[in-house]
Motif scaffolding. Structure first.
Motif, PDB file in Angstrom:
ATOM      1  N   MET A 201       0.816  -1.212   0.000  1.00 11.93           N
ATOM      2  CA  MET A 201       0.000   0.000   0.000  1.00 11.93           C
ATOM      3  C   MET A 201       0.854   1.268   0.000  1.00 11.93           C
ATOM      4  SD  MET A 201      -3.279   0.062  -0.200  1.00 11.93           S
ATOM      5  CE  MET A 201      -4.593  -1.155  -0.346  1.00 11.93           C
ATOM      6  N   LEU A 202       2.051   1.192   0.543  1.00 11.98           N
ATOM      7  CA  LEU A 202       2.914   2.367   0.574  1.00 11.98           C
ATOM      8  C   LEU A 202       3.360   2.797  -0.821  1.00 11.98           C
ATOM      9  CD1 LEU A 202       5.133   1.494   3.673  1.00 11.98           C
ATOM     10  CD2 LEU A 202       3.192   3.079   3.558  1.00 11.98           C
ATOM     11  N   LYS A 203       3.240   1.891  -1.795  1.00 15.41           N
ATOM     12  CA  LYS A 203       3.635   2.226  -3.166  1.00 15.41           C
ATOM     13  C   LYS A 203       2.487   2.799  -3.991  1.00 15.41           C
ATOM     14  CE  LYS A 203       7.401  -1.136  -3.344  1.00 15.41           C
ATOM     15  NZ  LYS A 203       7.967  -2.335  -4.008  1.00 15.41           N
ATOM     16  N   LEU A 204       1.274   2.759  -3.440  1.00 12.66           N
ATOM     17  CA  LEU A 204       0.119   3.217  -4.220  1.00 12.66           C
ATOM     18  C   LEU A 204       0.205   4.689  -4.617  1.00 12.66           C
ATOM     19  CD1 LEU A 204      -2.589   2.561  -5.528  1.00 12.66           C
ATOM     20  CD2 LEU A 204      -3.676   3.056  -3.327  1.00 12.66           C
ATOM     21  N   PRO A 205       0.585   5.626  -3.728  1.00 13.86           N
ATOM     22  CA  PRO A 205       0.671   7.025  -4.177  1.00 13.86           C
ATOM     23  C   PRO A 205       1.573   7.216  -5.394  1.00 13.86           C
ATOM     24  CG  PRO A 205       0.754   6.918  -1.788  1.00 13.86           C
ATOM     25  CD  PRO A 205       0.850   5.502  -2.277  1.00 13.86           C
ATOM     26  N   GLN A 206       2.694   6.498  -5.426  1.00 11.80           N
ATOM     27  CA  GLN A 206       3.590   6.590  -6.575  1.00 11.80           C
ATOM     28  C   GLN A 206       2.937   6.035  -7.835  1.00 11.80           C
ATOM     29  OE1 GLN A 206       7.306   4.548  -6.029  1.00 11.80           O
ATOM     30  NE2 GLN A 206       8.047   5.010  -8.092  1.00 11.80           N
ATOM     31  N   LEU A 207       2.219   4.919  -7.693  1.00  9.31           N
ATOM     32  CA  LEU A 207       1.530   4.330  -8.844  1.00  9.31           C
ATOM     33  C   LEU A 207       0.466   5.282  -9.381  1.00  9.31           C
ATOM     34  CD1 LEU A 207       1.074   0.655  -7.580  1.00  9.31           C
ATOM     35  CD2 LEU A 207       2.646   1.445  -9.370  1.00  9.31           C
ATOM     36  N   LEU A 208      -0.257   5.931  -8.482  1.00 11.99           N
ATOM     37  CA  LEU A 208      -1.287   6.879  -8.914  1.00 11.99           C
ATOM     38  C   LEU A 208      -0.657   8.081  -9.609  1.00 11.99           C
ATOM     39  CD1 LEU A 208      -3.576   6.814  -5.737  1.00 11.99           C
ATOM     40  CD2 LEU A 208      -4.052   5.752  -7.959  1.00 11.99           C
ATOM     41  N   ALA A 209       0.461   8.565  -9.075  1.00 14.60           N
ATOM     42  CA  ALA A 209       1.148   9.700  -9.699  1.00 14.60           C
ATOM     43  C   ALA A 209       1.656   9.333 -11.088  1.00 14.60           C
ATOM     44  CB  ALA A 209       2.297  10.163  -8.810  1.00 14.60           C
ATOM     45  N   GLN A 210       2.184   8.112 -11.231  1.00 24.02           N
ATOM     46  CA  GLN A 210       2.642   7.651 -12.539  1.00 24.02           C
ATOM     47  C   GLN A 210       1.480   7.556 -13.515  1.00 24.02           C
ATOM     48  OE1 GLN A 210       4.596   3.963 -11.626  1.00 24.02           O
ATOM     49  NE2 GLN A 210       6.518   4.942 -11.039  1.00 24.02           N
ATOM     50  N   PHE A 211       0.338   7.097 -13.020  1.00 21.99           N
ATOM     51  CA  PHE A 211      -0.836   6.967 -13.889  1.00 21.99           C
ATOM     52  C   PHE A 211      -1.284   8.335 -14.405  1.00 21.99           C
ATOM     53  CE2 PHE A 211      -5.518   7.164 -14.171  1.00 21.99           C
ATOM     54  CZ  PHE A 211      -5.676   6.385 -15.310  1.00 21.99           C
ATOM     55  N   THR A 212      -1.333   9.326 -13.522  1.00 23.47           N
ATOM     56  CA  THR A 212      -1.784  10.645 -13.952  1.00 23.47           C
ATOM     57  C   THR A 212      -0.806  11.289 -14.926  1.00 23.47           C
ATOM     58  OG1 THR A 212      -0.754  11.669 -12.002  1.00 23.47           O
ATOM     59  CG2 THR A 212      -3.070  11.066 -11.835  1.00 23.47           C
ATOM     60  N   SER A 213       0.482  11.024 -14.750  1.00 25.58           N
ATOM     61  CA  SER A 213       1.467  11.638 -15.641  1.00 25.58           C
ATOM     62  C   SER A 213       1.529  10.951 -16.993  1.00 25.58           C
ATOM     63  CB  SER A 213       2.855  11.613 -14.992  1.00 25.58           C
ATOM     64  OG  SER A 213       3.297  10.278 -14.801  1.00 25.58           O
ATOM     65  N   ASN A 214       1.178   9.659 -17.022  1.00 26.43           N
ATOM     66  CA  ASN A 214       1.247   8.897 -18.276  1.00 26.43           C
ATOM     67  C   ASN A 214      -0.080   8.810 -19.002  1.00 26.43           C
ATOM     68  OD1 ASN A 214       3.948   8.330 -17.771  1.00 26.43           O
ATOM     69  ND2 ASN A 214       3.478   6.402 -16.725  1.00 26.43           N
ATOM     70  N   ALA A 215      -1.164   9.232 -18.352  1.00 25.72           N
ATOM     71  CA  ALA A 215      -2.495   9.050 -18.934  1.00 25.72           C
ATOM     72  C   ALA A 215      -2.668   9.916 -20.166  1.00 25.72           C
ATOM     73  CB  ALA A 215      -3.561   9.388 -17.906  1.00 25.72           C
TER      74      ALA A 215
END
Length: 225
Positions: A201-215
């Motif tokens: 779960m600690l990696k989720l913020p990074q995954l969400l940030a990557q998603f928004t930048s790559n979307a």
């Protein structure tokens, strides 16, 4: 993409409740020979009514008329004593700055108790949506679509964080990106082929940030995809 809304499942995603919910079956139905772990795999993310029907079929007997009431009372007692957030959830929520809500198949009273006991209420306020209020259960997309609309976002502006296969299927049906949480030490009974798998779960913020930048830029409804 200018912003996203994160739609969280509750049981097994934010709170460590699935073991308690299935322990309640074993406590009330001592004739069951299952382990808690096997019941979690069998019933994860599913609506209570078909679970009870499955139990009746497996036990070859009808459950008492008051069984559901007794079951929910026992779950509430277990929650009050033992429910905790999933590992890393509190830290994750502290660093997740996107608008967020909960979309759970559980009844509203159970959702609110779980959030209160686990210390998560302040992160979601009134942004809580229940299948029992919406009238749609996963894998149907209705609950997620309702939550997105209530939060003021289009489906393709939303991401779903789920631990169940039916939840991942519902996210796909709703046209939403899914992040599939699998707790460390657990294995998938089946791979749906949808969703980004993650175990921390600690990696989720990074995954969400990557998603928004790559979307890709948001496509308005009705335009070609």
């Amino acid at each position: 993409m200018t912003g996203i809304c994160v739609i969280f499942d509750l049981d097994g995603t934010l709170v460590d409740s699935e073991g308690l919910c299935n322990q309640a079956f074993l406590d009330l139905l001592p004739q069951l020979s299952d382990t808690v772990e096997s019941l979690i795999l069998r019933y994860r993310g599913k609506k209570l009514a078909p679970i009870l029907a499955d139990l009746e079929s497996r036990l070859c007997q009808k459950l008492p008329d008051a069984f559901e009431q007794h079951y929910r009372q026992h779950v509430a007692e277990l929650f009050s004593r033992e429910l905790k957030p999933m590992p890393g959830v509190l830290e994750m929520l502290e660093t997740t700055n996107f608008p967020k809500c909960i979309a759970s198949s559980g009844p509203p009273l159970k959702i609110r108790q779980a959030l209160q006991v686990s210390g998560l209420t302040s992160y979601f306020g009134d942004s809580i949506f229940s299948s029992y209020e919406v009238g749609s259960w996963k894998p149907e997309p209705g609950l997620f679509l309702y939550a997105a609309n209530a939060m003021g976002f289009m489906p393709n502006q939303c991401v779903v964080v789920e631990d169940s296969e039916v939840g991942i299927e519902a996210a796909a049906a709703a046209g939403m990106k899914a992040f599939h949480y699998v707790r460390n030490g657990e294995t998938l009974s089946c791979q749906t082929g949808e969703g980004v798998l993650f175990r921390d779960m600690l990696k989720l913020p990074q995954l969400l940030a990557q998603f928004t930048s790559n979307a890709q830029p948001i496509i308005q409804p009705g335009l070609a995809r």
